[in-house]
Write a protein that holds these residues in place. Sequence first.
Motif, PDB file in Angstrom:
ATOM      1  N   ASP A  12      22.491 -10.075 -13.693  1.00 50.73           N
ATOM      2  CA  ASP A  12      23.024 -10.896 -12.608  1.00 50.73           C
ATOM      3  C   ASP A  12      22.052 -10.985 -11.434  1.00 50.73           C
ATOM      4  N   LEU A  13      21.347  -9.904 -11.174  1.00 47.35           N
ATOM      5  CA  LEU A  13      20.385  -9.857 -10.077  1.00 47.35           C
ATOM      6  C   LEU A  13      19.105  -9.194 -10.579  1.00 47.35           C
ATOM      7  N   VAL A  14      18.000  -9.928 -10.484  1.00 41.86           N
ATOM      8  CA  VAL A  14      16.698  -9.414 -10.898  1.00 41.86           C
ATOM      9  C   VAL A  14      15.823  -9.300  -9.656  1.00 41.86           C
ATOM     10  N   CYS A  15      15.382  -8.094  -9.347  1.00 45.23           N
ATOM     11  CA  CYS A  15      14.588  -7.836  -8.148  1.00 45.23           C
ATOM     12  C   CYS A  15      13.115  -7.663  -8.505  1.00 45.23           C
ATOM     13  N   VAL A  16      12.264  -8.367  -7.778  1.00 46.58           N
ATOM     14  CA  VAL A  16      10.813  -8.234  -7.923  1.00 46.58           C
ATOM     15  C   VAL A  16      10.282  -7.991  -6.505  1.00 46.58           C
ATOM     16  N   LEU A  17      10.273  -6.739  -6.106  1.00 51.66           N
ATOM     17  CA  LEU A  17      10.019  -6.380  -4.718  1.00 51.66           C
ATOM     18  C   LEU A  17       8.580  -5.913  -4.531  1.00 51.66           C
ATOM     19  N   LYS A  70      13.465 -15.639 -16.994  1.00 50.71           N
ATOM     20  CA  LYS A  70      14.254 -15.643 -18.227  1.00 50.71           C
ATOM     21  C   LYS A  70      15.272 -14.506 -18.252  1.00 50.71           C
ATOM     22  N   SER A  71      15.023 -13.471 -17.488  1.00 52.86           N
ATOM     23  CA  SER A  71      15.928 -12.323 -17.502  1.00 52.86           C
ATOM     24  C   SER A  71      17.126 -12.495 -16.573  1.00 52.86           C
ATOM     25  N   VAL A  72      17.192 -13.636 -15.862  1.00 54.79           N
ATOM     26  CA  VAL A  72      18.304 -13.908 -14.939  1.00 54.79           C
ATOM     27  C   VAL A  72      19.419 -14.630 -15.681  1.00 54.79           C
ATOM     28  N   SER A  73      20.611 -14.101 -15.593  1.00 52.51           N
ATOM     29  CA  SER A  73      21.757 -14.740 -16.248  1.00 52.51           C
ATOM     30  C   SER A  73      22.143 -16.016 -15.494  1.00 52.51           C
ATOM     31  N   PRO A  74      22.796 -16.976 -16.152  1.00 54.35           N
ATOM     32  CA  PRO A  74      23.231 -18.201 -15.471  1.00 54.35           C
ATOM     33  C   PRO A  74      24.082 -17.874 -14.244  1.00 54.35           C
ATOM     34  N   GLY A  75      23.725 -18.476 -13.119  1.00 58.08           N
ATOM     35  CA  GLY A  75      24.436 -18.213 -11.877  1.00 58.08           C
ATOM     36  C   GLY A  75      23.956 -16.977 -11.150  1.00 58.08           C
ATOM     37  N   GLY A  76      22.964 -16.284 -11.725  1.00 58.15           N
ATOM     38  CA  GLY A  76      22.459 -15.070 -11.105  1.00 58.15           C
ATOM     39  C   GLY A  76      21.329 -15.348 -10.132  1.00 58.15           C
ATOM     40  N   TYR A  77      20.729 -14.265  -9.638  1.00 60.63           N
ATOM     41  CA  TYR A  77      19.665 -14.369  -8.638  1.00 60.63           C
ATOM     42  C   TYR A  77      18.376 -13.710  -9.111  1.00 60.63           C
ATOM     43  N   LEU A  78      17.273 -14.346  -8.786  1.00 62.98           N
ATOM     44  CA  LEU A  78      15.959 -13.727  -8.871  1.00 62.98           C
ATOM     45  C   LEU A  78      15.496 -13.511  -7.441  1.00 62.98           C
ATOM     46  N   THR A 124      18.283  -3.589   3.629  1.00 65.99           N
ATOM     47  CA  THR A 124      18.424  -4.979   3.212  1.00 65.99           C
ATOM     48  C   THR A 124      19.049  -5.081   1.825  1.00 65.99           C
ATOM     49  N   MET A 125      18.609  -4.238   0.905  1.00 65.04           N
ATOM     50  CA  MET A 125      19.174  -4.275  -0.449  1.00 65.04           C
ATOM     51  C   MET A 125      20.641  -3.860  -0.444  1.00 65.04           C
ATOM     52  N   GLY A 126      21.001  -2.950   0.440  1.00 65.08           N
ATOM     53  CA  GLY A 126      22.400  -2.577   0.563  1.00 65.08           C
ATOM     54  C   GLY A 126      23.251  -3.733   1.050  1.00 65.08           C
ATOM     55  N   ALA A 127      22.727  -4.477   2.011  1.00 57.38           N
ATOM     56  CA  ALA A 127      23.439  -5.658   2.512  1.00 57.38           C
ATOM     57  C   ALA A 127      23.573  -6.712   1.434  1.00 57.38           C
ATOM     58  N   LEU A 128      22.512  -6.875   0.642  1.00 59.28           N
ATOM     59  CA  LEU A 128      22.564  -7.829  -0.463  1.00 59.28           C
ATOM     60  C   LEU A 128      23.589  -7.397  -1.499  1.00 59.28           C
ATOM     61  N   ALA A 129      23.581  -6.114  -1.854  1.00 58.63           N
ATOM     62  CA  ALA A 129      24.539  -5.606  -2.839  1.00 58.63           C
ATOM     63  C   ALA A 129      25.976  -5.844  -2.389  1.00 58.63           C
ATOM     64  N   ALA A 130      26.227  -5.671  -1.109  1.00 57.98           N
ATOM     65  CA  ALA A 130      27.578  -5.884  -0.580  1.00 57.98           C
ATOM     66  C   ALA A 130      28.014  -7.341  -0.717  1.00 57.98           C
ATOM     67  N   LEU A 131      27.059  -8.256  -0.672  1.00 60.27           N
ATOM     68  CA  LEU A 131      27.381  -9.681  -0.785  1.00 60.27           C
ATOM     69  C   LEU A 131      27.636 -10.126  -2.216  1.00 60.27           C
ATOM     70  N   VAL A 132      26.937  -9.517  -3.178  1.00 55.46           N
ATOM     71  CA  VAL A 132      26.988 -10.032  -4.546  1.00 55.46           C
ATOM     72  C   VAL A 132      27.970  -9.293  -5.446  1.00 55.46           C
ATOM     73  N   THR A 133      28.556  -8.204  -4.982  1.00 55.25           N
ATOM     74  CA  THR A 133      29.406  -7.408  -5.867  1.00 55.25           C
ATOM     75  C   THR A 133      30.679  -8.130  -6.298  1.00 55.25           C
ATOM     76  N   THR A 134      31.079  -9.180  -5.611  1.00 53.97           N
ATOM     77  CA  THR A 134      32.320  -9.858  -5.972  1.00 53.97           C
ATOM     78  C   THR A 134      32.231 -10.552  -7.320  1.00 53.97           C
ATOM     79  N   ASP A 135      31.047 -11.037  -7.696  1.00 53.68           N
ATOM     80  CA  ASP A 135      30.929 -11.746  -8.972  1.00 53.68           C
ATOM     81  C   ASP A 135      29.712 -11.325  -9.789  1.00 53.68           C
ATOM     82  N   MET A 136      29.095 -10.198  -9.432  1.00 55.81           N
ATOM     83  CA  MET A 136      27.931  -9.716 -10.161  1.00 55.81           C
ATOM     84  C   MET A 136      28.057  -8.220 -10.406  1.00 55.81           C
TER      85      MET A 136
END
Length: 210
Positions: free
Chosen positions: A120-125, A146-154, A47-59
Amino acid sequence: MNMSQEFEQATYWVNRHQDLKDDPRSVGNLAASKEQNEAGERALVETMGALAALVTTDMNRVLDLGCGYGRVTGAFLEHGLSYTGLDISPVALERARKTWPKAEFRETDLLNWTPSEQYDLVCVLYVLVHFVDDARWEQFFRSAAKSVSPGGYLLIADSFPDDKRKRATHYVSRPFSDYAALIDDCGLRVDNEMWSRLFTDRPGDPVRAH
């Protein structure tokens, strides 16, 4: 009695990683077998690999809070993302550093953690459920936000029952309604599009910053 007086969270995790060194149950489900934990870990990494593939364009920058021995680190490194993992366990971090030398790992007590950078991406798994004290749970959530940059994901992955449940001394699950007010107050919103693309029938909630 307040839960925090009954349960020493930091000590518990240091000892658990030591006792279950190189065992997925050190970060997983103690009630399940080693094989079941390994299967769950493979699904999480996928799942994290699929997520990484989606967000790499702008993160680019990923922060993994409560990273353990780096079980999802490779999913992000393989997609060219910069990865930082925080955990309190020196045993877990020793293994993580040996396995993933290109990643950054910091020994950190999340109970007292204050973010100094944004990602850009903060994971709390499967971490928030282990904050058994409500005040510390809220404090940690706000710090993560607070550790998430503007436009990023928690990204939160946890169990969200209908009612608050103390499943074990080290484990308290809360309904998503408990998170909703915090999400709004922290200036975040639930990204339903990301949910539909990645997390249908999966236990996770991507929460995006404005």
